[in-house]
Design an enzyme around this catalytic site. Structure first.
Site, PDB file in Angstrom:
ATOM      1  N   CYS A 289      -7.462 113.029  52.100  1.00 36.16           N
ATOM      2  CA  CYS A 289      -8.247 112.617  53.276  1.00 36.16           C
ATOM      3  C   CYS A 289      -8.154 113.581  54.454  1.00 36.16           C
ATOM      4  O   CYS A 289      -9.132 114.244  54.796  1.00 36.16           O
ATOM      5  CB  CYS A 289      -7.788 111.233  53.713  1.00 36.16           C
ATOM      6  SG  CYS A 289      -8.039 109.995  52.437  1.00 36.16           S
TER       7      CYS A 289
HETATM    8  N1  LIG Z   1      -6.353 108.194  47.925  1.00 37.13           N
HETATM    9  C1  LIG Z   1      -6.395 107.698  49.138  1.00 37.13           C
HETATM   10  O1  LIG Z   1      -5.368 107.387  49.721  1.00 37.13           O
HETATM   11  C2  LIG Z   1      -7.707 107.453  49.867  1.00 37.13           C
HETATM   12  C3  LIG Z   1      -7.679 106.742  51.074  1.00 37.13           C
HETATM   13  C4  LIG Z   1      -8.875 106.497  51.724  1.00 37.13           C
HETATM   14  C5  LIG Z   1     -10.073 106.971  51.194  1.00 37.13           C
HETATM   15  N2  LIG Z   1     -10.081 107.672  50.029  1.00 37.13           N
HETATM   16  C6  LIG Z   1     -11.372 108.108  49.500  1.00 37.13           C
HETATM   17  O2  LIG Z   1     -11.689 107.333  48.345  1.00 37.13           O
HETATM   18  C7  LIG Z   1     -12.410 108.136  47.397  1.00 37.13           C
HETATM   19  C8  LIG Z   1     -11.719 108.125  46.041  1.00 37.13           C
HETATM   20  O3  LIG Z   1     -10.439 108.717  46.186  1.00 37.13           O
HETATM   21  P1  LIG Z   1      -9.283 108.522  45.128  1.00 37.13           P
HETATM   22  O4  LIG Z   1      -8.042 108.960  45.813  1.00 37.13           O
HETATM   23  O5  LIG Z   1      -9.303 107.164  44.520  1.00 37.13           O
HETATM   24  O6  LIG Z   1      -9.734 109.585  44.020  1.00 37.13           O
HETATM   25  P2  LIG Z   1      -9.146 109.748  42.525  1.00 37.13           P
HETATM   26  O7  LIG Z   1      -9.411 111.143  42.138  1.00 37.13           O
HETATM   27  O8  LIG Z   1      -7.758 109.186  42.466  1.00 37.13           O
HETATM   28  O9  LIG Z   1     -10.052 108.767  41.661  1.00 37.13           O
HETATM   29  C9  LIG Z   1     -11.398 108.959  41.440  1.00 37.13           C
HETATM   30  C10 LIG Z   1     -11.747 108.498  40.054  1.00 37.13           C
HETATM   31  O10 LIG Z   1     -13.160 108.602  39.901  1.00 37.13           O
HETATM   32  C11 LIG Z   1     -13.419 108.995  38.580  1.00 37.13           C
HETATM   33  N3  LIG Z   1     -14.779 109.532  38.511  1.00 37.13           N
HETATM   34  C12 LIG Z   1     -15.242 110.719  38.947  1.00 37.13           C
HETATM   35  N4  LIG Z   1     -16.557 110.822  38.724  1.00 37.13           N
HETATM   36  C13 LIG Z   1     -16.942 109.662  38.155  1.00 37.13           C
HETATM   37  C14 LIG Z   1     -18.189 109.157  37.703  1.00 37.13           C
HETATM   38  N5  LIG Z   1     -19.310 109.875  37.797  1.00 37.13           N
HETATM   39  N6  LIG Z   1     -18.204 107.922  37.138  1.00 37.13           N
HETATM   40  C15 LIG Z   1     -17.070 107.196  37.020  1.00 37.13           C
HETATM   41  N7  LIG Z   1     -15.881 107.611  37.439  1.00 37.13           N
HETATM   42  C16 LIG Z   1     -15.814 108.839  38.004  1.00 37.13           C
HETATM   43  C17 LIG Z   1     -12.331 110.004  38.277  1.00 37.13           C
HETATM   44  O11 LIG Z   1     -12.158 110.176  36.882  1.00 37.13           O
HETATM   45  C18 LIG Z   1     -11.128 109.337  38.942  1.00 37.13           C
HETATM   46  O12 LIG Z   1     -10.442 108.487  38.049  1.00 37.13           O
HETATM   47  C19 LIG Z   1     -12.529 109.520  48.032  1.00 37.13           C
HETATM   48  O13 LIG Z   1     -13.746 109.611  48.720  1.00 37.13           O
HETATM   49  C20 LIG Z   1     -11.388 109.531  49.035  1.00 37.13           C
HETATM   50  O14 LIG Z   1     -11.660 110.411  50.113  1.00 37.13           O
HETATM   51  C21 LIG Z   1      -8.914 107.931  49.341  1.00 37.13           C
END
Ligand SMILES: NC(=O)c1ccc[n+]([C@@H]2O[C@H](COP(=O)([O-])OP(=O)(O)OC[C@H]3O[C@@H](n4cnc5c(N)ncnc54)[C@H](O)[C@@H]3O)[C@@H](O)[C@H]2O)c1
Length: 451
Positions: A289
């Site tokens: 983030c």
């Molecule tokens: N991790 C955090 O603490 C956090 C906090 C707030 C916001 N966010 C936001 O949330 C969002 C997700 O982050 P995250 O940390 O969960 O990411 P991550 O990489 O842990 O998980 C994303 C998942 O999406 C899957 N994916 C990708 N493309 C796909 C598709 N076309 N169809 C289905 N699945 C698909 C990936 O395989 C992966 O498992 C981002 O925008 C991030 O900025 C994350």
């Protein structure tokens, strides 16, 4: 029913949400999507997790977990409430609400990479049904939901379905919301339920559905007028952190030069009961983030001939911090009449912050690469990572070194202050310790260099 809303196509979904029978699909079973799916499952909603990563789907389908802080027993409990995982987008048609939690990284040119969102939207569109609620949670610039997501969904569905907008009536509507994720990984002081959920619907009916759905797993929802306002809210929160961390990082560098302990200063400033919130210096920003999200806004701002100077300056200061940490290691070794070139250096902690198993954008990775470039022989230890291979920006191929022969290293560098580490022992057994996190606070030893 809210004032001014007519009885419409969203009523059946409201009833399903109230009775916890609404089928919830969560797309992206990562750090955000999986815990969210579990929260809905705990509230007895039938939940389907979608992910293109077949390995993750298989682990979940066999009742396992790949996220450290989620025990396999939690997955198994969810499965007993009907939680399943799949890569088959055709199952979207059977969902009532679909929540998108896919990555939003930066490209190698530091520009928003929305390909995960656009791919997901293209995969959903052919299976879209009238009356469905589509929610985007991925962090992104203001305008993404309306300008990127909605057009793909509208163009790509075969039935000419339209996203509901104020005043629109008909049997061909679906509902769209942006609701940002606000999790703080590793922070157990606030229960997930107690983090208010911001909701920006494209239409009041969408906001109402979103508030109702999230209201069943969060104690408070905060509706805003548009998806763009909700998108901007998330960016404001993260930019606020990024800028304040940069400020304290810069002041740390000044304090080091002036012989003042910045940590002591922050503790003292914290005693002020108003107008000050403590931020802490460190070896650089990490995670999905704070190092990334602000640049989504600076990119979008250019479209409006606007230059986001605070974001750029904060980025410059924070990006420099791993370089400063490596300089501190070189200076500490120099004090011992040793060169960085050829020195045995142990880096403690790979994850970007304490007690989590996430190394995305971790400053440790940069520090290791910089140390290697300067000729150091680098090892690492991190209880959360037995191995580290290669990712988008690194190619380390290293295995976790044991902590039993600390005196064999010329320098031990504390980059991530995991609470499992026994810091008095580390200081006692090491020849030289460079501490980028104040993890050795209270330990008095000439071996420690705090930076
Ligand atoms: N991790 C955090 O603490 C956090 C906090 C707030 C916001 N966010 C936001 O949330 C969002 C997700 O982050 P995250 O940390 O969960 O990411 P991550 O990489 O842990 O998980 C994303 C998942 O999406 C899957 N994916 C990708 N493309 C796909 C598709 N076309 N169809 C289905 N699945 C698909 C990936 O395989 C992966 O498992 C981002 O925008 C991030 O900025 C994350």
């Amino acid at each position: 029913m809210s004032q001014g809303l007519s009885v419409g196509q969203h009523e059946p979904l409201k009833i399903k949400i109230q009775s916890r029978t609404a089928k919830v699909g969560v797309i992206g079973m990562g750090y955000v999507g999986l815990p969210l799916a579990l929260l809905f499952s705990e509230q007895t909603f039938p939940v389907t997790g979608f992910d293109i990563d077949k390995k993750k789907v298989d682990v979940l389908e066999s009742g396992g977990s790949y996220i450290y802080r989620i025990a396999p027993t939690e997955i198994q409990a969810a499965r007993s409430h009907g939680f399943t995982a799949t890569s088959d987008y055709a199952k979207i048609a059977g969902m009532d609400a679909v929540i998108i939690c896919v990555p939003t990284p930066l490209s190698e040119y530091h520009e928003p990479d929305l390909s995960y969102i656009t791919d997901t939207a293209q995969s959903i569109a052919p299976h879209l049904r009238a009356g469905q609620l589509i929610i985007l949670e991925s962090t992104t610039y203001p305008g993404t939901t309306e300008e990127v997501l909605v057009p793909i969904l509208e163009r790509g569905n075969q039935h000419g379905l339209r996203a509901a907008r104020p005043g629109m009536q008909g049997e061909d509507l679906f509902y769209v919301v942006f609701s940002p994720e606000r999790e703080d990984p590793g922070n157990d002081t606030v229960a997930r339920r107690d983090i208010p959920k911001v909701i920006g619907g494209l239409d009041p009916r969408a906001s109402e559905l979103g508030s109702q759905l999230y209201g069943s797993i969060f104690n408070r929802t905060v509706p805003v007028s548009t998806p763009a306002a909700a998108e901007m809210t998330k960016l404001l929160e993260n930019i606020y952190r990024c800028v304040n961390i940069a400020l304290v990082n810069e002041l740390k560098l000044l304090c080091l030069r002036m012989g003042i302990d910045i940590w002591e200063v922050i503790e003292a400033a914290k005693s002020k009961p108003f107008g000050f919130q403590a931020f802490y210096p460190g070896p650089g920003l990490g995670g999905h983030c704070i190092p990334i999200d602000p640049f989504y806004l600076s990119w979008k701002a250019k479209q409006f001939d606007f230059h986001t100077r605070f974001i750029e300056l904060a980025g410059e200061v924070n990006t420099n911090m791993p370089y400063m940490s490596v300089e501190a290691v070189a200076a500490a070794l120099n004090r011992e009449k040793k060169a960085l070139n050829g020195a045995q250096v142990l880096v403690l902690g790979l994850s970007y912050k304490r007690d989590i198993d996430d190394l995305r954008e971790s400053p440790s990775l940069t520090i290791i690469e910089l140390l290697q470039k300067r000729g150091a022989i680098v090892s690492y230890n991190d209880p959360y990572f037995p191995q580290v291979g290669h990712g988008r920006k690194y190619d380390l191929n290293m295995a976790c070194a044991p902590l039993d022969k600390l005196d064999e290293y010329d320098c031990v560098v504390i980059v991530t202050d995991h609470s499992d580490y026994d810091y008095p022992r580390i200081v006692r057994e090491s020849k030289l310790v460079v501490d980028t996190r104040n993890a050795t606070k209270g330990i008095d030893s000439p071996k420690i260099v705090r930076c």
